[in-house]
Scaffold this motif. Structure first.
Motif, PDB file in Angstrom:
ATOM      1  N   PRO A   1       0.794  -1.236   0.000  1.00 28.32           N
ATOM      2  CA  PRO A   1       0.000   0.000   0.000  1.00 28.32           C
ATOM      3  C   PRO A   1       0.826   1.286   0.000  1.00 28.32           C
ATOM      4  O   PRO A   1       0.325   2.329  -0.438  1.00 28.32           O
ATOM      5  CB  PRO A   1      -0.835  -0.125   1.279  1.00 28.32           C
ATOM      6  CG  PRO A   1      -0.952  -1.603   1.506  1.00 28.32           C
ATOM      7  CD  PRO A   1       0.368  -2.169   1.062  1.00 28.32           C
ATOM      8  N   ARG A   2       2.066   1.231   0.469  1.00 26.42           N
ATOM      9  CA  ARG A   2       2.886   2.448   0.475  1.00 26.42           C
ATOM     10  C   ARG A   2       3.617   2.672  -0.849  1.00 26.42           C
ATOM     11  O   ARG A   2       4.253   3.715  -1.027  1.00 26.42           O
ATOM     12  CB  ARG A   2       3.924   2.401   1.608  1.00 26.42           C
ATOM     13  CG  ARG A   2       3.349   2.370   2.996  1.00 26.42           C
ATOM     14  CD  ARG A   2       4.364   2.817   4.052  1.00 26.42           C
ATOM     15  NE  ARG A   2       5.677   2.208   3.894  1.00 26.42           N
ATOM     16  CZ  ARG A   2       5.996   0.986   4.329  1.00 26.42           C
ATOM     17  NH1 ARG A   2       5.085   0.235   4.925  1.00 26.42           N
ATOM     18  NH2 ARG A   2       7.220   0.508   4.177  1.00 26.42           N
ATOM     19  N   MET A   3       3.565   1.714  -1.748  1.00 27.11           N
ATOM     20  CA  MET A   3       4.237   1.864  -3.035  1.00 27.11           C
ATOM     21  C   MET A   3       3.631   3.022  -3.821  1.00 27.11           C
ATOM     22  O   MET A   3       2.416   3.189  -3.869  1.00 27.11           O
ATOM     23  CB  MET A   3       4.098   0.590  -3.871  1.00 27.11           C
ATOM     24  CG  MET A   3       5.112  -0.479  -3.555  1.00 27.11           C
ATOM     25  SD  MET A   3       6.596  -0.257  -4.574  1.00 27.11           S
ATOM     26  CE  MET A   3       7.583  -1.651  -4.005  1.00 27.11           C
ATOM     27  N   VAL A   4       4.490   3.829  -4.450  1.00 23.43           N
ATOM     28  CA  VAL A   4       4.030   4.908  -5.316  1.00 23.43           C
ATOM     29  C   VAL A   4       4.739   4.803  -6.659  1.00 23.43           C
ATOM     30  O   VAL A   4       5.849   4.283  -6.757  1.00 23.43           O
ATOM     31  CB  VAL A   4       4.285   6.298  -4.699  1.00 23.43           C
ATOM     32  CG1 VAL A   4       3.415   6.509  -3.473  1.00 23.43           C
ATOM     33  CG2 VAL A   4       5.749   6.496  -4.355  1.00 23.43           C
ATOM     34  N   ARG A   5       4.099   5.296  -7.679  1.00 20.70           N
ATOM     35  CA  ARG A   5       4.654   5.289  -9.036  1.00 20.70           C
ATOM     36  C   ARG A   5       5.461   6.573  -9.205  1.00 20.70           C
ATOM     37  O   ARG A   5       4.952   7.631  -9.527  1.00 20.70           O
ATOM     38  CB  ARG A   5       3.516   5.209 -10.059  1.00 20.70           C
ATOM     39  CG  ARG A   5       3.959   5.019 -11.515  1.00 20.70           C
ATOM     40  CD  ARG A   5       4.167   3.574 -11.850  1.00 20.70           C
ATOM     41  NE  ARG A   5       4.444   3.366 -13.262  1.00 20.70           N
ATOM     42  CZ  ARG A   5       3.529   3.045 -14.178  1.00 20.70           C
ATOM     43  NH1 ARG A   5       2.252   2.883 -13.815  1.00 20.70           N
ATOM     44  NH2 ARG A   5       3.871   2.853 -15.439  1.00 20.70           N
ATOM     45  N   SER A   6       6.750   6.476  -8.962  1.00 20.92           N
ATOM     46  CA  SER A   6       7.599   7.670  -9.019  1.00 20.92           C
ATOM     47  C   SER A   6       7.938   8.069 -10.447  1.00 20.92           C
ATOM     48  O   SER A   6       8.138   9.247 -10.747  1.00 20.92           O
ATOM     49  CB  SER A   6       8.886   7.434  -8.236  1.00 20.92           C
ATOM     50  OG  SER A   6       9.569   6.297  -8.723  1.00 20.92           O
ATOM     51  N   MET A   7       8.037   7.074 -11.335  1.00 19.02           N
ATOM     52  CA  MET A   7       8.327   7.308 -12.748  1.00 19.02           C
ATOM     53  C   MET A   7       7.518   6.306 -13.566  1.00 19.02           C
ATOM     54  O   MET A   7       6.977   5.346 -13.022  1.00 19.02           O
ATOM     55  CB  MET A   7       9.824   7.129 -13.042  1.00 19.02           C
ATOM     56  CG  MET A   7      10.731   8.094 -12.328  1.00 19.02           C
ATOM     57  SD  MET A   7      12.480   7.874 -12.792  1.00 19.02           S
ATOM     58  CE  MET A   7      12.835   6.282 -12.035  1.00 19.02           C
ATOM     59  N   ASP A   8       7.464   6.507 -14.868  1.00 27.74           N
ATOM     60  CA  ASP A   8       6.755   5.551 -15.720  1.00 27.74           C
ATOM     61  C   ASP A   8       7.348   4.152 -15.596  1.00 27.74           C
ATOM     62  O   ASP A   8       6.647   3.159 -15.760  1.00 27.74           O
ATOM     63  CB  ASP A   8       6.813   5.995 -17.185  1.00 27.74           C
ATOM     64  CG  ASP A   8       5.968   7.225 -17.454  1.00 27.74           C
ATOM     65  OD1 ASP A   8       5.078   7.526 -16.624  1.00 27.74           O
ATOM     66  OD2 ASP A   8       6.194   7.886 -18.483  1.00 27.74           O
ATOM     67  N   THR A   9       8.649   4.080 -15.279  1.00 30.66           N
ATOM     68  CA  THR A   9       9.349   2.797 -15.233  1.00 30.66           C
ATOM     69  C   THR A   9       9.594   2.280 -13.824  1.00 30.66           C
ATOM     70  O   THR A   9      10.312   1.295 -13.654  1.00 30.66           O
ATOM     71  CB  THR A   9      10.709   2.919 -15.945  1.00 30.66           C
ATOM     72  OG1 THR A   9      11.456   3.997 -15.347  1.00 30.66           O
ATOM     73  CG2 THR A   9      10.527   3.179 -17.431  1.00 30.66           C
ATOM     74  N   ALA A  10       9.021   2.924 -12.791  1.00 30.49           N
ATOM     75  CA  ALA A  10       9.376   2.513 -11.430  1.00 30.49           C
ATOM     76  C   ALA A  10       8.274   2.756 -10.404  1.00 30.49           C
ATOM     77  O   ALA A  10       7.618   3.804 -10.415  1.00 30.49           O
ATOM     78  CB  ALA A  10      10.635   3.234 -10.971  1.00 30.49           C
ATOM     79  N   PHE A  11       8.099   1.758  -9.527  1.00 32.57           N
ATOM     80  CA  PHE A  11       7.382   1.916  -8.263  1.00 32.57           C
ATOM     81  C   PHE A  11       8.427   1.887  -7.161  1.00 32.57           C
ATOM     82  O   PHE A  11       9.463   1.229  -7.295  1.00 32.57           O
ATOM     83  CB  PHE A  11       6.410   0.751  -8.039  1.00 32.57           C
ATOM     84  CG  PHE A  11       5.063   0.924  -8.661  1.00 32.57           C
ATOM     85  CD1 PHE A  11       4.019   1.495  -7.952  1.00 32.57           C
ATOM     86  CD2 PHE A  11       4.825   0.497  -9.963  1.00 32.57           C
ATOM     87  CE1 PHE A  11       2.764   1.644  -8.518  1.00 32.57           C
ATOM     88  CE2 PHE A  11       3.578   0.636 -10.540  1.00 32.57           C
ATOM     89  CZ  PHE A  11       2.538   1.215  -9.815  1.00 32.57           C
ATOM     90  N   GLU A  12       8.152   2.544  -6.042  1.00 36.41           N
ATOM     91  CA  GLU A  12       9.120   2.529  -4.954  1.00 36.41           C
ATOM     92  C   GLU A  12       8.445   2.816  -3.624  1.00 36.41           C
ATOM     93  O   GLU A  12       7.365   3.408  -3.568  1.00 36.41           O
ATOM     94  CB  GLU A  12      10.232   3.538  -5.203  1.00 36.41           C
ATOM     95  CG  GLU A  12       9.761   4.956  -5.415  1.00 36.41           C
ATOM     96  CD  GLU A  12      10.893   5.879  -5.854  1.00 36.41           C
ATOM     97  OE1 GLU A  12      11.035   6.944  -5.220  1.00 36.41           O
ATOM     98  OE2 GLU A  12      11.619   5.551  -6.815  1.00 36.41           O
TER      99      GLU A  12
END
Length: 273
Positions: A177-188
């Motif tokens: 649930p804390r994952m965010v889409r920081s870039m088109d190519t990455a969750f973090e």
């Protein structure tokens, strides 16, 4: 560029890096570095707020010829470059970092774990080259498959092609649930309670600047929380939609030195008052 008086009155500006301060080549241009130095000279505190590791964050200030504050690994680490000890350093639960790596197994995505000073990937991972291109000065370490270091992780990432992450979006968010889409190519994601706002707010309190007198510039989902809490949120032209929705101002594309243009206009507007 005509700027709102509220922006001209700010006493600090927080800058995301990738997709914001850095250009299309992932580097901060000489013009943008000069803008950071000029901002400091005008009495406005520039603060780096990034998902990059701390050495990469502080290198931007050093390249601008100034000391100051930086938030790294999405808020897990915060430093004052004049102090040898970090202001904060939070690590993830090792089981949580291991779960992120396990999620990637058998799917067309790859994990990377960040420590305070190193980005770690598995040998043969295409992420290695991606990270090196994104930040050539940062240390990237490749380890044998199955030997990623779960202890001491400040940030866990899932990398993949944009279409692949689009397809996995709901599943990733449900699992983490804390994952965010920081870039088109990455969750973090970082340690629980360690986000950019927690670290930035501690720095603002330290320097005596109320959030209402801080501007922030960003582009990714990991910028939404902290941008929503500063007085003047600014979205890049390349920002994801949640950032655009909360911004009071939208500027140009990061590849066109839009941040430098904004800072130059801000300083010109302040001097003309």
């Amino acid at each position: 560029m005509n700027l709102h008086d509220d922006l001209l009155d700010v006493r600090a500006v927080a800058f995301d890096v990738d997709g914001t301060l850095a250009g299309g080549d992932h580097r901060v241009s000489p013009r943008t570095l000069r803008a950071l130095a000029d901002l400091r000279a005008a009495g406005v505190e520039p603060i780096i707020v990034t998902g990059r590791i701390v050495g990469s964050a502080t290198a931007i200030l050093a390249d601008a010829g100034i000391d100051g504050y930086a938030v790294a690994s999405n808020g897990a680490v915060a430093v004052d470059t004049r102090d040898p000890d970090p202001l904060r350093a939070a690590v993830m639960d090792p089981d949580e970092a291991q779960a992120v790596v396990a999620f990637c197994d058998g799917r067309a995505v790859e994990p990377s774990l960040f420590t305070v000073d190193t980005m770690v990937v598995e040998e043969g991972s295409v992420v290695h080259d991606l990270l090196v291109r994104a930040d050539p000065a940062a240390p990237v370490r490749a380890v044998p498959a199955g030997e990623l270091p779960f202890a001491g992780t400040t940030k866990a990432c899932i990398f993949g092609k944009p279409a692949t992450l689009d397809a996995l979006d709901t599943e990733i968010r449900a699992e983490f649930p804390r994952m965010v889409r920081s870039m088109d190519t990455a969750f973090e994601m970082s340690a629980e309670g360690a986000d950019k706002w927690a670290a930035l707010s501690a720095i603002l309190e330290r320097i005596g600047v109320p959030p209402a007198f801080c501007a922030g510039i960003g582009d990714g989902e990991n910028d939404v929380v902290w941008l929503s809490r500063v007085g003047f949120p600014v979205a890049m032209g390349n920002a994801r939609e949640p950032v655009r929705e909360l911004a009071r101002l939208e500027i140009g594309h990061h590849a066109d030195e839009a941040v430098a243009e904004l800072v130059e206009a801000l300083l010109k507007g302040r001097s003309a008052r």
